[in-house]
Design a protein around this motif. Sequence first.
Motif, PDB file in Angstrom:
ATOM      1  N   TRP A 199      -4.168   6.201   7.767  1.00  0.00           N
ATOM      2  CA  TRP A 199      -3.303   6.155   6.578  1.00  0.00           C
ATOM      3  C   TRP A 199      -3.837   5.133   5.579  1.00  0.00           C
ATOM      4  O   TRP A 199      -3.896   5.396   4.373  1.00  0.00           O
ATOM      5  CB  TRP A 199      -1.876   5.809   6.991  1.00  0.00           C
ATOM      6  CG  TRP A 199      -0.896   5.767   5.855  1.00  0.00           C
ATOM      7  CD1 TRP A 199      -0.160   6.806   5.354  1.00  0.00           C
ATOM      8  CD2 TRP A 199      -0.556   4.622   5.050  1.00  0.00           C
ATOM      9  NE1 TRP A 199       0.602   6.380   4.296  1.00  0.00           N
ATOM     10  CE2 TRP A 199       0.384   5.038   4.094  1.00  0.00           C
ATOM     11  CE3 TRP A 199      -0.962   3.291   5.061  1.00  0.00           C
ATOM     12  CZ2 TRP A 199       0.929   4.179   3.159  1.00  0.00           C
ATOM     13  CZ3 TRP A 199      -0.423   2.421   4.120  1.00  0.00           C
ATOM     14  CH2 TRP A 199       0.511   2.872   3.182  1.00  0.00           C
ATOM     15  N   LEU A 200      -4.232   3.954   6.079  1.00  0.00           N
ATOM     16  CA  LEU A 200      -4.724   2.901   5.188  1.00  0.00           C
ATOM     17  C   LEU A 200      -5.989   3.315   4.449  1.00  0.00           C
ATOM     18  O   LEU A 200      -6.212   2.919   3.304  1.00  0.00           O
ATOM     19  CB  LEU A 200      -4.986   1.618   5.982  1.00  0.00           C
ATOM     20  CG  LEU A 200      -3.834   0.624   6.075  1.00  0.00           C
ATOM     21  CD1 LEU A 200      -4.146  -0.481   7.068  1.00  0.00           C
ATOM     22  CD2 LEU A 200      -3.521   0.048   4.700  1.00  0.00           C
ATOM     23  N   GLU A 201      -6.820   4.118   5.106  1.00  0.00           N
ATOM     24  CA  GLU A 201      -8.057   4.564   4.470  1.00  0.00           C
ATOM     25  C   GLU A 201      -7.786   5.429   3.244  1.00  0.00           C
ATOM     26  O   GLU A 201      -8.597   5.466   2.315  1.00  0.00           O
ATOM     27  CB  GLU A 201      -8.898   5.345   5.477  1.00  0.00           C
ATOM     28  CG  GLU A 201      -9.523   4.470   6.568  1.00  0.00           C
ATOM     29  CD  GLU A 201     -10.306   5.291   7.569  1.00  0.00           C
ATOM     30  OE1 GLU A 201     -10.333   6.541   7.415  1.00  0.00           O
ATOM     31  OE2 GLU A 201     -10.870   4.702   8.514  1.00  0.00           O
ATOM     32  N   THR A 202      -6.662   6.111   3.228  1.00  0.00           N
ATOM     33  CA  THR A 202      -6.335   6.992   2.101  1.00  0.00           C
ATOM     34  C   THR A 202      -5.282   6.396   1.170  1.00  0.00           C
ATOM     35  O   THR A 202      -4.935   7.002   0.162  1.00  0.00           O
ATOM     36  CB  THR A 202      -5.832   8.345   2.631  1.00  0.00           C
ATOM     37  OG1 THR A 202      -4.678   8.138   3.467  1.00  0.00           O
ATOM     38  CG2 THR A 202      -6.917   9.042   3.440  1.00  0.00           C
ATOM     39  N   ALA A 203      -4.738   5.214   1.518  1.00  0.00           N
ATOM     40  CA  ALA A 203      -3.672   4.608   0.716  1.00  0.00           C
ATOM     41  C   ALA A 203      -4.247   3.828  -0.458  1.00  0.00           C
ATOM     42  O   ALA A 203      -5.424   3.462  -0.478  1.00  0.00           O
ATOM     43  CB  ALA A 203      -2.824   3.695   1.591  1.00  0.00           C
ATOM     44  N   TRP A 239       0.844  -1.185   0.000  1.00  0.00           N
ATOM     45  CA  TRP A 239       0.000   0.000   0.000  1.00  0.00           C
ATOM     46  C   TRP A 239       0.882   1.239   0.000  1.00  0.00           C
ATOM     47  O   TRP A 239       1.898   1.308   0.712  1.00  0.00           O
ATOM     48  CB  TRP A 239      -0.907   0.020   1.234  1.00  0.00           C
ATOM     49  CG  TRP A 239      -1.931  -1.070   1.245  1.00  0.00           C
ATOM     50  CD1 TRP A 239      -3.231  -0.977   0.837  1.00  0.00           C
ATOM     51  CD2 TRP A 239      -1.767  -2.416   1.704  1.00  0.00           C
ATOM     52  NE1 TRP A 239      -3.884  -2.182   1.008  1.00  0.00           N
ATOM     53  CE2 TRP A 239      -3.014  -3.082   1.535  1.00  0.00           C
ATOM     54  CE3 TRP A 239      -0.687  -3.129   2.245  1.00  0.00           C
ATOM     55  CZ2 TRP A 239      -3.185  -4.410   1.892  1.00  0.00           C
ATOM     56  CZ3 TRP A 239      -0.862  -4.455   2.594  1.00  0.00           C
ATOM     57  CH2 TRP A 239      -2.111  -5.082   2.413  1.00  0.00           C
ATOM     58  N   GLY A 272      -0.686   6.949   1.202  1.00  0.00           N
ATOM     59  CA  GLY A 272      -1.619   7.415   2.224  1.00  0.00           C
ATOM     60  C   GLY A 272      -1.165   8.715   2.866  1.00  0.00           C
ATOM     61  O   GLY A 272      -0.008   9.123   2.760  1.00  0.00           O
TER      62      GLY A 272
END
Length: 610
Positions: free
Chosen positions: A559-563, A547, A550
Amino acid sequence: MVQSGNQNKRETDGGTSLESYTVRDPERFALNLARALEEAGKAAAAWSRPREAGEKPDTMAEPLADMVKTFSKLTEYWMSDPARALEAQTRLFSSYMGIWANSIRRMSGEPAEGEPVEPEAGDKRFQDPDWATHAFFDFLKQAYLVTSRWASDLVENAEGLDEQSRHKARFYVRQVSEALSPTNFIMTNPQLLRETFESDGENLVRGMRMLAEDIAAGKGELRLRQSDYSKFELGRNLATTPGKVVARSDLAEIIQYAPASQTVLRRPLLIVPPWINKFYVLDLNPERSFIRWAVEQGHTVFVVSWVNPDERHGNKGWDEYFREGIEFGLDTIAERTGERQVNVLGYCVGGTLLAASLALMAQETDDRIASATLLTTQVDFTHAGDLKVFADEEQVEAIDRAMKEKGYLEGSRMATAFNMLRARDLIWPYVVNNYLRGRDPLPFDLLYWNADSTRMAAANHSYYLRNCYLENNLAKGRATLCGKRLSLAEVKVPVYNLATIEDHIAPAKSVFTGSRLFGGPVEFVLAGSGHIAGVVNPPGLNKYQHWIGGALGESLEGWLETAQAAAGSWWPHWQAWIEKLDDTRVPARKLDRRKKMLGEAPGEYVRARV
């Protein structure tokens, strides 16, 4: 059990025939049991002999005392209120009764009520069909799973425990639960029981012989073999990328690798591996070698190969590991290539030392490192995972005392600690396969490397435990290196910070938290799999994913939500990041034979065994 006649032909609830659970040749079986006991006696002698001679101290006293102390805190909460204790016991007893009632129904030919207790996803211990089809083994499995989950719930529901004690309790409960799994014992594991009867106990003779050999090889400690080590040799089928040792200090050899392209990137690449393991995890074989791949992409690769320390290195701390390792490597590159600016890559604790070195060099206005890549590296140890279990004040003091006697920590101590992080995968399957089934493990290069452990210089390891795990001084701006106080906010060079999602050693959350401490641009990347497989993941295998991109905010989850997810290896993404910083190419730098060479790669330091 001894059975005959038609009884031998009956099956166990539609599973394996009962004949498989009978002794075939009682006389031969008894003889083999006697031989197995004789070999077990040799194992016991190999364990006790060095202790009786005073050559091997008791290394288990402190961990066991800490486990007892932790469980005492847990027990105190549940036993302080009789009603609370009774409720917990009743809950467990009720689960047992439900399992027992279903077992009776199955034996009577009636369907079971409710959903059976099943292992969690990824648990490979109960794959033999008889764990599901045989009423006795199914009962054992479900009772074990219910008990281990009940014990875990006791930890989670204990109010008033400080977070460190809860963390320890989780870890110790998991260790005890996994050790007591019915899969680890002959009479409660259907596969082991069948193989024991089918071979008339020959498996136990072979297994106890291997146990004696492995304790003797560990000089009184069990050196658990995880691979067929005879199939591997450094320089022959491991660590085969062509290169030369071009410099040597008291702590490190510097290896330069031969180019594989007509032109190379102007900035050479210096790799700083962890000294807790040997560098060739990055050069296991041609198909999975990061070093070979980097050479093929046009990097002039230099690697720090750390010495396997002994009593002569006891006073070597982080100051020396910087001066005689990283700085020595930078000096060697300048001498060999004429280039002053270098890309540097640090892996695990090698990356932690690299981060500290960057903070020192920022104070000294030393700009030789143009970019830093940190692979599964922690600089903030707030969320450092299960290794923190071994790093409270009492245990660190005990380790300090043990190291002062010899000037180093035995490599087996760290190897055991790392294996305990994943005991279900790295300890118990090999105990069962080797010592109960009596089978040699398969050859596997990664597990050969994992067993090729290194000692820890006393001053170095003490500094690491105290300033990182115990006091978190590097993150707090209180750590010192070469007499100067360090602030990671002063590090302005671009940083490529890689975490792996299943990492048990440098948890992704911990690596992410450290990203926010640097004062310059940080490219945080999350790779699939764990501490080793997530890093050593060549593009050709097309495995896992990573990923990127982010927003570097407050949490890994944010961060993962935007990566963005990307297929396969992170290696090409890293290469693009490096070239974006500077893609200038120069003619390939051949190994200059006019200058002194100290030997062929992989060198001499890496060959020293514990």
